[in-house]
Design a protein around this motif. Sequence first.
Motif, mmCIF file in Angstrom:
data_model
loop_
_atom_site.group_PDB
_atom_site.id
_atom_site.type_symbol
_atom_site.label_atom_id
_atom_site.label_comp_id
_atom_site.label_asym_id
_atom_site.label_seq_id
_atom_site.Cartn_x
_atom_site.Cartn_y
_atom_site.Cartn_z
ATOM 1 N N THR A 167 -4.106 11.832 -11.763
ATOM 2 C CA THR A 167 -5.149 10.819 -11.887
ATOM 3 C C THR A 167 -4.723 9.495 -11.271
ATOM 4 O O THR A 167 -5.554 8.644 -10.968
ATOM 5 C CB THR A 167 -5.507 10.598 -13.366
ATOM 6 N N ASN A 168 -3.404 9.320 -11.065
ATOM 7 C CA ASN A 168 -2.897 8.089 -10.456
ATOM 8 C C ASN A 168 -1.569 8.411 -9.788
ATOM 9 O O ASN A 168 -0.615 8.810 -10.446
ATOM 10 C CB ASN A 168 -2.720 6.992 -11.508
ATOM 11 N N ILE A 169 -1.511 8.247 -8.462
ATOM 12 C CA ILE A 169 -0.272 8.536 -7.734
ATOM 13 C C ILE A 169 0.512 7.272 -7.416
ATOM 14 O O ILE A 169 1.599 7.345 -6.839
ATOM 15 C CB ILE A 169 -0.560 9.298 -6.424
ATOM 16 N N GLY A 170 -0.039 6.100 -7.796
ATOM 17 C CA GLY A 170 0.658 4.852 -7.503
ATOM 18 C C GLY A 170 0.819 4.648 -6.006
ATOM 19 O O GLY A 170 -0.131 4.726 -5.252
ATOM 20 N N GLY A 171 2.058 4.437 -5.547
ATOM 21 C CA GLY A 171 2.327 4.228 -4.132
ATOM 22 C C GLY A 171 2.927 5.445 -3.453
ATOM 23 O O GLY A 171 3.580 5.325 -2.424
ATOM 24 N N LEU A 172 2.713 6.635 -4.027
ATOM 25 C CA LEU A 172 3.263 7.859 -3.447
ATOM 26 C C LEU A 172 2.677 8.112 -2.063
ATOM 27 O O LEU A 172 1.459 8.029 -1.879
ATOM 28 C CB LEU A 172 2.976 9.044 -4.368
ATOM 29 N N GLN A 173 3.532 8.432 -1.112
ATOM 30 C CA GLN A 173 3.111 8.642 0.266
ATOM 31 C C GLN A 173 3.641 9.978 0.784
ATOM 32 O O GLN A 173 4.668 10.484 0.304
ATOM 33 C CB GLN A 173 3.631 7.508 1.174
ATOM 34 N N PRO A 174 2.958 10.575 1.774
ATOM 35 C CA PRO A 174 3.500 11.784 2.411
ATOM 36 C C PRO A 174 4.896 11.520 2.971
ATOM 37 O O PRO A 174 5.160 10.470 3.542
ATOM 38 C CB PRO A 174 2.489 12.078 3.526
ATOM 39 N N GLY A 175 5.774 12.464 2.791
ATOM 40 C CA GLY A 175 7.157 12.301 3.214
ATOM 41 C C GLY A 175 8.077 11.899 2.083
ATOM 42 O O GLY A 175 9.304 11.938 2.247
#
Length: 291
Positions: A167-175
Motif C-alpha cells: 500500500t506504500n512503497i515509500g522511495g523504493l525504486q527499480p534496482g
Amino acid sequence: MTQRRSYAVGTGLFIVLGFAALAYLATQTTSVANTTRSATYTVDTRFANVGQLKVRAPVKIAGVRVGSVQAIDLVPGKEEAKVTLAIDDSHKDIPDDSVATIYTSGLLGDQYVGIQFGRSKTPVKEGGEIGLTRPAQQLEEMLGKFFGGGSAPDRLGGTFHVTGSFTNIGGLQPGAAVKMAGVPIGSVESVVVKPGAVEATVTLAIDKRYSQIPDDSSAAVFTSGLIGSQYVAIQPGGSPEYLADGDSFVLTQSALQLEDLIGKFLVNGSPSENKAGGAQGAAPSDNTGKK
C-alpha cells in the motif's frame, strides 16, 4: 670547471631518475607488473559493466593478489561482458558461490577484480563460473552506497520472479536490493501501479541460487540507516513448499515513513501510556498479496 661538471652530473642523474620513474609508472598502468609466472586455472565471470578493466589486471582476495584477468569479451547478442580470470593453482579453495566485484585502486587508479568468499563448501572448478558479480562502480552508485543504499550482485546466471503488493512503497525504486538475513539475493525489477488500484505491485528478480524460499515468507520495505535508500527484506517462513517463478508473497509490510512514526508517537504516546494496547502503534502487515 669543477662546479660546471658537478652541475652536469646532477642534471644527468635527475633526468635518469625521471625516466626510471616514468618507466615504473608505465608498467603499473599497462599492467605489465601484474603478469604471473606460476601455474593457473581459469574461471569465467560475467559483468553488466566492466568499466576500464583491462587484460592482465590483478585479481585479489582480501587485498592479496591471487591471479590476473586473462581475457575480456562481449557475450554475443547480450549486453554482458565475459571476463576470464586466471587464478593461481595455490588458490583452489574459492567457493562457487563467491562474489566477484570490479574495484578501483584509490580514487583514480587502475581497476581490478576482487573476490569475496561465499559459504559454499564446493570450490569453483577449472573452467567453472562465478555467477554472482558486481560491475564497475559508477560515481553515483558510490554516493548511493555512502548514504546506505548499497547494491545487489548481478545475477547473470539466471533469476526467478516473485511479486508483492504494497500500500506504500515509500522511495523504493527499480534496482533496489532484495535481502534475506541482510544478504543481497536479488533486486527490484519493476514497480507498477495498475489503473484503479490502491496498491503498488513490486516484482522481485531473485537469484536461482536462493530458490528455496518458503512460500509463506513475508516481504517488507525497509530503509538502510536513517536517510539511506530503501530495499526489500524477506523474512523466511516455515512452510515446506517454496516460492516458484510467478508466485506472490501473501504477507507484505509497507514502508514506514518518518512522518508516520512521529504521528503515531504523538497520538499513541509512550509505551507506558499504552499498556492496555501496546501493539496499537505497530505497523500491520498489508496481507494483500495472493498466490
